[in-house]
Design a protein around this motif. Structure first.
Motif, short mmCIF file in Angstrom:
data_model
loop_
_atom_site.label_atom_id
_atom_site.label_comp_id
_atom_site.label_asym_id
_atom_site.label_seq_id
_atom_site.Cartn_x
_atom_site.Cartn_y
_atom_site.Cartn_z
N PHE A 287 0.84 -1.20 0.00
CA PHE A 287 0.00 0.00 0.00
C PHE A 287 0.88 1.25 0.00
O PHE A 287 1.76 1.40 0.85
CB PHE A 287 -0.91 0.01 1.23
N PRO A 288 0.66 2.17 -0.96
CA PRO A 288 1.56 3.32 -1.10
C PRO A 288 1.26 4.51 -0.18
O PRO A 288 1.86 5.56 -0.34
CB PRO A 288 1.33 3.72 -2.57
N GLY A 289 0.34 4.35 0.75
CA GLY A 289 -0.02 5.46 1.63
C GLY A 289 -1.29 6.15 1.19
O GLY A 289 -1.97 6.82 1.98
N ILE A 290 -1.62 6.01 -0.09
CA ILE A 290 -2.85 6.57 -0.64
C ILE A 290 -3.30 5.69 -1.80
O ILE A 290 -2.47 5.15 -2.53
CB ILE A 290 -2.65 8.03 -1.11
N ALA A 291 -4.59 5.52 -1.94
CA ALA A 291 -5.13 4.70 -3.04
C ALA A 291 -6.59 5.10 -3.26
O ALA A 291 -7.18 5.83 -2.46
CB ALA A 291 -5.03 3.21 -2.71
N ALA A 292 -7.15 4.62 -4.35
CA ALA A 292 -8.56 4.87 -4.64
C ALA A 292 -9.23 3.55 -4.97
O ALA A 292 -8.66 2.70 -5.65
CB ALA A 292 -8.70 5.85 -5.81
N GLU A 293 -10.43 3.38 -4.46
CA GLU A 293 -11.19 2.16 -4.67
C GLU A 293 -12.64 2.48 -5.01
O GLU A 293 -13.16 3.53 -4.60
CB GLU A 293 -11.16 1.28 -3.41
N ILE A 294 -13.28 1.59 -5.75
CA ILE A 294 -14.70 1.69 -6.02
C ILE A 294 -15.47 1.15 -4.81
O ILE A 294 -15.19 0.05 -4.33
CB ILE A 294 -15.11 0.91 -7.28
N TYR B 100 0.84 9.94 5.26
CA TYR B 100 0.92 10.42 3.88
C TYR B 100 0.47 11.88 3.81
O TYR B 100 1.12 12.71 3.16
CB TYR B 100 0.04 9.57 2.96
N ILE B 101 -0.65 12.19 4.46
CA ILE B 101 -1.17 13.55 4.43
C ILE B 101 -0.19 14.52 5.08
O ILE B 101 0.08 15.61 4.55
CB ILE B 101 -2.54 13.62 5.15
N ILE B 102 0.37 14.12 6.22
CA ILE B 102 1.30 15.00 6.94
C ILE B 102 2.53 15.30 6.10
O ILE B 102 3.07 16.41 6.12
CB ILE B 102 1.70 14.35 8.28
N ASP B 103 3.00 14.31 5.33
CA ASP B 103 4.22 14.47 4.55
C ASP B 103 3.98 14.99 3.14
O ASP B 103 4.93 15.21 2.39
CB ASP B 103 4.97 13.13 4.45
N HIS B 104 2.72 15.20 2.77
CA HIS B 104 2.42 15.58 1.39
C HIS B 104 2.90 17.01 1.11
O HIS B 104 2.78 17.89 1.96
CB HIS B 104 0.92 15.47 1.12
N PRO B 105 3.44 17.26 -0.11
CA PRO B 105 3.94 18.59 -0.46
C PRO B 105 2.89 19.70 -0.32
O PRO B 105 3.24 20.84 -0.04
CB PRO B 105 4.36 18.43 -1.93
N SER B 106 1.61 19.36 -0.52
CA SER B 106 0.54 20.36 -0.42
C SER B 106 -0.14 20.32 0.94
O SER B 106 -1.30 20.71 1.08
CB SER B 106 -0.50 20.14 -1.52
N MET B 107 0.60 19.85 1.96
CA MET B 107 0.01 19.66 3.28
C MET B 107 -0.63 20.94 3.81
O MET B 107 -1.74 20.92 4.33
CB MET B 107 1.08 19.15 4.25
N CYS C 78 3.73 10.29 -9.28
CA CYS C 78 2.56 10.63 -10.12
C CYS C 78 1.33 10.88 -9.25
O CYS C 78 0.60 11.85 -9.46
CB CYS C 78 2.29 9.50 -11.10
N ILE C 79 1.12 10.01 -8.26
CA ILE C 79 -0.03 10.17 -7.37
C ILE C 79 0.07 11.49 -6.61
O ILE C 79 -0.92 12.21 -6.44
CB ILE C 79 -0.13 8.98 -6.39
N ASN C 80 1.28 11.83 -6.15
CA ASN C 80 1.48 13.08 -5.42
C ASN C 80 1.06 14.29 -6.25
O ASN C 80 0.39 15.21 -5.74
CB ASN C 80 2.94 13.24 -5.01
N GLU C 81 1.45 14.29 -7.53
CA GLU C 81 1.11 15.41 -8.40
C GLU C 81 -0.40 15.50 -8.65
O GLU C 81 -0.99 16.57 -8.63
CB GLU C 81 1.85 15.28 -9.73
N ILE C 82 -1.01 14.34 -8.87
CA ILE C 82 -2.47 14.32 -9.11
C ILE C 82 -3.22 14.75 -7.86
O ILE C 82 -4.18 15.51 -7.92
CB ILE C 82 -2.92 12.90 -9.55
N PHE C 83 -2.75 14.26 -6.70
CA PHE C 83 -3.42 14.61 -5.45
C PHE C 83 -3.28 16.10 -5.17
O PHE C 83 -4.22 16.74 -4.65
CB PHE C 83 -2.83 13.80 -4.29
N SER C 84 -2.15 16.69 -5.53
CA SER C 84 -1.97 18.15 -5.37
C SER C 84 -3.00 18.90 -6.21
O SER C 84 -3.61 19.87 -5.75
CB SER C 84 -0.56 18.56 -5.79
N ALA C 85 -3.21 18.45 -7.44
CA ALA C 85 -4.22 19.07 -8.30
C ALA C 85 -5.60 18.95 -7.67
O ALA C 85 -6.42 19.87 -7.71
CB ALA C 85 -4.19 18.42 -9.68
N LEU C 86 -5.86 17.78 -7.07
CA LEU C 86 -7.14 17.54 -6.42
C LEU C 86 -7.34 18.49 -5.24
O LEU C 86 -8.43 19.05 -5.06
CB LEU C 86 -7.20 16.09 -5.94
#
Length: 294
Positions: A19-26, A100-107, A157-165
């Motif tokens: 698990f990478p710290g963040i994921a998306a599921e249906i 993951y949230i604490i360490d995220h660039p857009s925290m 890639c996930i970090n960049e997409i999550f920042s956009a989100l």
């Protein structure tokens, strides 16, 4: 309090080791029914985007209906239960652990969003326009694809997409903005406090340390944090200590005495008491339930 590992092992029957710290599921009606049986809080962030159907939930004591094009943000430790869900319910859900949230660039931007008076007043629920729904859905779907990928740079890639989100969420909140309680100056104090906490929580457990670094009184810091977030200073300190304790219990074979020393608890007994008061189970029992074999 349930962990992300509980969802993967008990609900989705998937391997949690990578698990990478963040994921998306249906999420479907069946998944929501599983959550309905577990009246508990969760130790992670969850962003749910309703694709079809509807779901009735109780969130921090209030009943909220989520329908098509609704998005809801779950904050760790919030009371949550499913009351009713339609058979055609389907949602895309991003789940992210606290580290993951604490360490995220857009925290910092994320904190503005998650603890803004606007979102707290809305109880985490926003109804999207067609334009925003289309864009948010694409970003959710990209995170879902990359979280299942084996590419070398999938986390980047996930970090960049999550920042956009995060920035899209912030724009949406601006459109849904209610009367703001906090001033820009108070928000600045909160962000400085949070950065100090991130850097010092392992060794500094007293409010006066952080207020001293900020040049304000402990009382003023406490009032500021509560006004901005509705939470106490100790809430954020406890969350970080619990996150770190949980991480080490799951991912290492560290002894309780060494873990207590790492987190600056006087004894392993005091750490165990702290952990059990918040999690409902002892650290050793928690390790047995969630341990990831290395």
């Amino acid at each position: 309090m349930y962990q992300i590992s509980d969802l993967y092992t008990n609900l989705w029957k998937k391997d949690f080791k990578n698990f990478p710290g963040i994921a998306a599921e249906i999420i479907t009606c069946k998944d929501a029914a599983w959550v309905e049986d577990y009246k508990e809080t969760f130790s992670f962030y969850a962003f749910s985007l309703v694709i079809s159907g509807k779901i009735l939930i109780r969130y921090d004591g209030e009943i909220i209906e989520l329908t098509k094009h609704s998005i809801h943000l779950y904050l760790p430790g919030s009371e949550f239960s499913v009351i009713e869900v339609s058979k055609d319910y389907k949602a895309l859900c991003i789940i992210a652990d606290e580290s993951y949230i604490i360490d995220h660039p857009s925290m910092e931007k994320l904190l503005v969003m998650t603890y803004s008076p606007s979102l707290l007043k809305l109880k985490g629920r926003i109804q999207l326009t067609d334009e925003f729904y289309g864009r948010i859905f694409k970003l959710f779907s990209l995170i879902e694809n990359y979280s299942k990928s084996t590419l070398k740079y999938r986390i980047e890639c996930i970090n960049e997409i999550f920042s956009a989100l995060v920035y899209d969420f912030s724009a949406i909140l601006e459109l849904n903005k209610t009367e703001m309680i906090a001033t820009e100056n108070l928000e600045g104090i909160f962000f400085k406090f949070f950065h100090l906490l991130k850097e010092n929580f392992l060794t500094q457990h007293e409010i006066k340390f952080y207020s001293g670094k900020l040049g304000i009184t402990p009382e003023y810091l406490s009032r500021t944090v509560r006004k901005i977030t509705g939470k106490t200073v100790m809430h954020f300190l406890d969350r970080m200590l619990l996150t770190e304790a949980s991480r080490q219990l799951i991912h290492s074979d560290i002894s309780m005495s060494d873990l207590a020393a790492c987190l600056n608890f006087a004894t392993s007994a005091s750490l165990s008491k702290f952990f059990k008061n918040h999690k409902g189970i002892s650290p050793l029992k928690y390790r047995q339930l969630h341990k990831i074999t290395i």
